[in-house]
Scaffold this active site. Structure first.
Site, short mmCIF file in Angstrom:
data_model
loop_
_atom_site.label_atom_id
_atom_site.label_comp_id
_atom_site.label_asym_id
_atom_site.label_seq_id
_atom_site.Cartn_x
_atom_site.Cartn_y
_atom_site.Cartn_z
CD GLU A 235 15.78 -27.50 -37.13
OE1 GLU A 235 15.07 -26.90 -37.51
OE2 GLU A 235 15.42 -28.64 -37.32
CD GLU B 116 10.95 -29.31 -31.03
OE1 GLU B 116 10.89 -30.34 -30.18
OE2 GLU B 116 10.09 -28.74 -31.41
#
Length: 359
Positions: free
Chosen positions: A175, A318
């Site tokens: 994310e 991430e």
């Protein structure tokens, strides 16, 4: 063909017990003391239960990075400005972020999805699934409507379905969204009953004063919105984020297709908690990659009954921890396929009870 969240949940089945039992039997025949590879053996058994194959492999794997902005950034809860979200999305697409480096090392594809970035982005490799231009400020009212939360979940499901149709059988959650640890802390607090002060962390690196402010913002958001802890979608829509909802869909979609899903850090784990509250069976499809520095992370993992594979003091997100855990998954799979059995190697198998007596 359109489908609902309940349709997706209806496709999620328990793990395949016979395959898991066969994996245990195979592991016990390998040239090692039973259980001596610890979590790798547990992982091998889980992967067998998920896929129905004693010796699975995952040549095609995708790291799904959901990106969205958060209106709560107006409250000054992050060390970085909201403009960083679209800038980092472009960095992902250019292949320059940490997740791109780790993905290349693990032979994984990075799929970057704009599910709610508060900017107009254009790139040939960007998957455009924007539900709205960022969430509203949850400290003042609902982050989004229930319909928008549902749309974001189904967008995540659709991304998984498209990838599965192209041969992907293993997923990692990732994310990007400045402010998303604040939304995650709020969701965690409501769903677990843990006080906001114990759920918030330093995120991008805020100081003590901002940390206290962040906890007060979470408290205010919960007080203003009064989310129903027994209704995960209500919680998600009122104090959540679009990328968190998208990842919830990724997890549900992976489970519906009998694919393992590697859960990254705090934000991904909160999405996993929402998925588990929507459908308890999803937890069996989750592999916890690591324990991040966010203080609420380990408590969320406990709620899910998951034990992380790694502890590296990371707090980047991430999907970076998830990408590193792919090497452990590959190791577990190769042990099942390549390691000799006592019989094939002509080695005498041990007798655990006799060994204990000898001591």
């Amino acid at each position: 063909m359109s489908y609902s969240i309940s349709d997706v949940i209806g496709l999620i089945a328990p793990l395949q017990k016979k395959a898991a039992e066969s994996a245990v039997e195979h592991l016990d025949r390998l040239t090692k003391p039973p259980g001596s590879l610890g979590k790798l053996e547990e992982l091998a058994v889980q992967l067998a239960g998920i896929t129905g194959q004693v010796k699975p492999s995952f040549p095609q794997r995708a790291i799904i990075v959901m990106a969205a902005d958060h209106g709560v950034c107006e409250e000054g809860i992050s060390a970085f400005p909201a403009e960083v979200t679209p800038q980092m999305v472009l960095n992902f697409l250019a292949g320059g972020a940490a997740i791109n480096v780790f993905a290349r090392q693990a032979s994984a594809e990075v799929l970057c999805i704009d599910i709610g970035v508060n900017a107009e982005l254009s790139h040939p490799d960007l998957l455009e699934r924007k539900v709205r231009m960022g969430t509203g400020n949850m400290a003042l009212g609902p982050a989004m409507s229930r319909a928008e939360a549902e749309a974001a979940i189904l967008a995540g499901v659709a991304v998984v379905k498209e990838a599965v149709n192209k041969g992907t059988t293993l997923f990692v959650t990732g994310e990007m969204g400045i402010g998303n640890t604040t939304a995650s802390a709020a969701i965690m607090s409501v769903l677990t009953g843990i006080a906001p002060a114990e759920c918030v962390g330093r995120g991008t690196g805020i100081d003590e004063r901002k940390l206290e402010h962040k906890a007060s913002v979470v408290e205010r958001a919960i007080a203003v919105n009064q989310p129903d802890a027994n209704d995960p979608l209500d919680v998600l829509s009122k104090v959540g984020g679009l990328e968190i909802a998208g990842l919830t869909g990724v997890i549900l979609g992976a489970a519906a297709h009998r694919c393992p899903v590697v859960i990254d850090g705090f934000i991904s784990s909160v999405a996993a908690l929402v998925a588990q509250r929507l459908c308890a069976e999803t937890a069996g499809y989750m592999v916890a990659s690591h324990h991040s520095q966010e203080p609420g992370h380990i408590q969320v993992l406990r709620e899910l009954g998951l034990s992380p594979m790694l502890e590296l003091n990371m707090r980047l997100g991430e999907g970076t921890g998830g990408a590193l855990a792919l090497h452990l998954i590959d190791g577990a799979c190769r042990i099942m396929k390549e390691m000799a059995t006592f019989e094939s190697a002509g080695i005498s198998a041990g007798e655990p009870a006799a060994e204990e007596d000898a001591k």
